[in-house]
Enzyme design. Sequence first.
Site, PDB file in Angstrom:
ATOM      1  N   GLU A  60       0.812  -1.218   0.000  1.00  0.00           N
ATOM      2  CA  GLU A  60       0.000   0.000   0.000  1.00  0.00           C
ATOM      3  C   GLU A  60       0.846   1.269   0.000  1.00  0.00           C
ATOM      4  O   GLU A  60       0.506   2.253  -0.665  1.00  0.00           O
ATOM      5  CB  GLU A  60      -0.946  -0.004   1.208  1.00  0.00           C
ATOM      6  CG  GLU A  60      -2.101  -0.987   1.117  1.00  0.00           C
ATOM      7  CD  GLU A  60      -1.712  -2.405   1.488  1.00  0.00           C
ATOM      8  OE1 GLU A  60      -2.544  -3.323   1.321  1.00  0.00           O
ATOM      9  OE2 GLU A  60      -0.564  -2.611   1.950  1.00  0.00           O
ATOM     10  N   HIS A 129      -8.708  -5.689  11.650  1.00  0.00           N
ATOM     11  CA  HIS A 129      -9.414  -5.584  10.375  1.00  0.00           C
ATOM     12  C   HIS A 129     -10.822  -5.025  10.559  1.00  0.00           C
ATOM     13  O   HIS A 129     -11.678  -5.205   9.695  1.00  0.00           O
ATOM     14  CB  HIS A 129      -9.512  -6.956   9.695  1.00  0.00           C
ATOM     15  CG  HIS A 129      -8.190  -7.515   9.260  1.00  0.00           C
ATOM     16  ND1 HIS A 129      -7.247  -7.936  10.149  1.00  0.00           N
ATOM     17  CD2 HIS A 129      -7.668  -7.708   8.019  1.00  0.00           C
ATOM     18  CE1 HIS A 129      -6.196  -8.385   9.489  1.00  0.00           C
ATOM     19  NE2 HIS A 129      -6.413  -8.248   8.201  1.00  0.00           N
TER      20      HIS A 129
END
Length: 328
Positions: A60, A129
């Site tokens: 990312e 998450h």
Amino acid sequence: MREIQYREALREAMNEEMRKDDKIFLMGEEVAEYNGAYKVSQGMLDEFGAKRVIDTPIAELGFAGIAIGAAMNGLRPIVEFMTFNFSLVAIDQIINGAAKILSMSGGQFGAPIVFRGPTGNAGQLGAQHSQNFENWFANCPGLKVVVPANPYDAKGLLKSSIIDNNPIIFMESELMYGDKGDVPAEEYYIEIGKANVVKQGTDVTIVSFGKMMSRVVQPAVDALTKDGISVEVIDLRTVRPIDFEAILTSVKKTNRLVVVEEAWPLASISSEIAFHVQKNAFDYLDAPVLRITCADVPLPYAPTLIAASLPNAERVIKAVKEVMYVTK
């Protein structure tokens, strides 16, 4: 009008804008060959080709930086994070790069980028998450933060985000990708920064955004309506900028406010709203502003503890009755 899924609304928004402007491209993990982790980009590789629908490594930080460089040189990237939890790996690029480059370059370079992907919990995915970072990104000048609550808003807001000249944080939800809603066949845009008064009411105002609208607020409002309580409901749609005018107008009518969001309570969007309301509509309030947020802990894994941690309709109903001084 036709009924389509949330993921289809997002796909239509990207397709329509990419057909108009060949400077727009999509990049992210599994967006091309796999048709997207959540099938949002299904079929886009076939239409636009590998130069405009780009599978990236699991990096990312790297592909967010590539997107910023591309945007500074005249392109308009759409970056998909598989979840915004993973955006933390790239947060230096977003905060110190995309958000600041226009200011630091004296207007010579902009960063017209959409960073999009799911936010919040989606069941038993674990604490790493299941987080909400809307307030984190909204805290940074230079960014706009959009959190649509239904397919109609998702399409109209994403189209507006793609053509906006600022970096946009566009937050979705894994639990909403299969949600269905009415979306016009004709093209439309929704203005960024304008809240939507979903339901008119006279007794109390509920403000929320994103997944909380359908999963928590709507069932609470249905139950409160049966009890004879008239609720005005405002969907913020965007949390930077926040449409304070819409909130204040409503509170001056109902004199009570409950704010619902999925994030942790400290320094949250609801904190900012509560401050503005007490500062600018204090004399109109008949009760303290109440907030419904996630528990101030990492989200547990056990389903019973998840349910205890997250906002729910029962907590909203209790808060509304508290600000109305209803004892039953």
